[in-house]
Design an enzyme around this catalytic site. Structure first.
Site, mmCIF file in Angstrom:
data_model
loop_
_atom_site.group_PDB
_atom_site.id
_atom_site.type_symbol
_atom_site.label_atom_id
_atom_site.label_comp_id
_atom_site.label_asym_id
_atom_site.label_seq_id
_atom_site.Cartn_x
_atom_site.Cartn_y
_atom_site.Cartn_z
ATOM 1 C CB THR A 10 -0.898 0.038 1.245
ATOM 2 O OG1 THR A 10 -0.064 0.096 2.415
ATOM 3 C CG2 THR A 10 -1.784 -1.196 1.322
ATOM 4 C CG ASP A 12 1.960 6.223 3.934
ATOM 5 O OD1 ASP A 12 2.613 7.012 3.223
ATOM 6 O OD2 ASP A 12 0.870 6.521 4.467
ATOM 7 N N GLY A 14 6.894 1.942 1.926
ATOM 8 C CA GLY A 14 8.316 2.035 1.616
ATOM 9 C C GLY A 14 8.720 1.537 0.245
ATOM 10 C CG ASP A 86 8.725 3.752 -7.650
ATOM 11 O OD1 ASP A 86 8.191 2.793 -7.059
ATOM 12 O OD2 ASP A 86 8.806 4.894 -7.150
ATOM 13 C CD GLU A 87 4.464 5.686 -7.965
ATOM 14 O OE1 GLU A 87 3.428 5.001 -7.907
ATOM 15 O OE2 GLU A 87 4.848 6.420 -7.048
ATOM 16 C CB ALA A 88 5.249 -1.314 -11.681
ATOM 17 C CD GLN A 89 1.154 2.221 -8.842
ATOM 18 O OE1 GLN A 89 2.120 1.478 -8.664
ATOM 19 N NE2 GLN A 89 1.084 3.436 -8.339
#
Length: 230
Positions: A10, A12, A14, A86-89
């Site tokens: 989720t 927060d 890390g 990163d932010e692979a969603q």
């Protein structure tokens, strides 16, 4: 052998911090990689952690082709041993397929980091495809906490502090301002996500500024049914 690893969690939990640490560890051992991100809250072309860490990155767009990105770099004489994504969603299913192809055919390690579900508890397309294809899916061990102290398992979108369950799937929080108010995000346990009870709404129904969650049985908004897509 190269692997496709998906680190899920989720907000927060890390994720971006771990992504930057992963890049640091591999680069310190002489490996060369590329960091990618999409729609980071700090702006275009940067990976940012809530702890204050930042690193330049390649911004992913709808037109990004990861296979071509790596082939082009290698054609120019560059070395690409791994990718940090990163932010692979926010990646498309086709882009996740490209990442898997890089692992299988070019032996490029791929470390992807992202949120599994959106504010409506629906899977992001990129996350769903990563779960389907990844050699390994790891749930981050740093537990984000709901305002009540329980483990946070759901991401909630807020509009001026009130939880909302309709709208575009991708809206960058902490920076976006719609005509109807300021968009933010908050992590909640399943119980309070179902009740649409954010920290601010909990304070509104409690005489104490720090309400005890187990004593709160009321909610200012009727709880939604998860099967309701409206």
């Amino acid at each position: 052998m190269a692997t496709l690893t998906y680190f899920a969690g989720t907000m927060d939990s890390g994720k971006s911090t771990l992504a930057l640490q992963m890049n640091h560890n591999h680069s310190e051992r002489g490996r060369r990689g590329v960091i990618f991100t999409r729609s980071d809250r700090a702006g275009e072309g940067v990976v940012s952690s809530r702890l204050g860490l930042r690193h330049q990155a390649v911004e992913v767009t709808d037109a990004t082709n990861f296979w071509h990105e790596v082939i082009e770099r290698r054609t120019r004489g560059g070395v690409v041993d791994y990718l940090v994504c990163d932010e692979a969603q926010f990646y498309s299913e086709e882009q996740v397929d490209q990442l898997a192809r890089l692992v299988d055919e070019l032996e490029v390690d791929v470390f992807a980091f992202g949120i599994t579900t959106d504010f409506r508890t629906r899977l992001f397309p990129g996350s769903a495809r990563l779960v389907e294809l990844a050699d390994r899916v790891e749930v981050l061990q740093v537990q984000a906490l709901c305002w009540c102290g329980r483990r946070a398992t759901h991401n909630a979108r807020t509009l001026d502090g009130a939880m909302v369950t309709v709208g575009e799937q991708v809206v960058v929080g902490d920076t976006a301002e719609l005509e109807t108010g300021v968009v933010g995000y908050e992590v909640l346990c399943r119980r309070h996500h179902m009740r649409r009870m954010t920290a601010s709404s909990a304070r509104a129904v409690s005489p104490s500024p720090d309400p005890l969650p187990l004593e709160l049985e009321t909610c200012p908004v009727p709880p939604p049914r998860y099967g309701d897509r409206s």
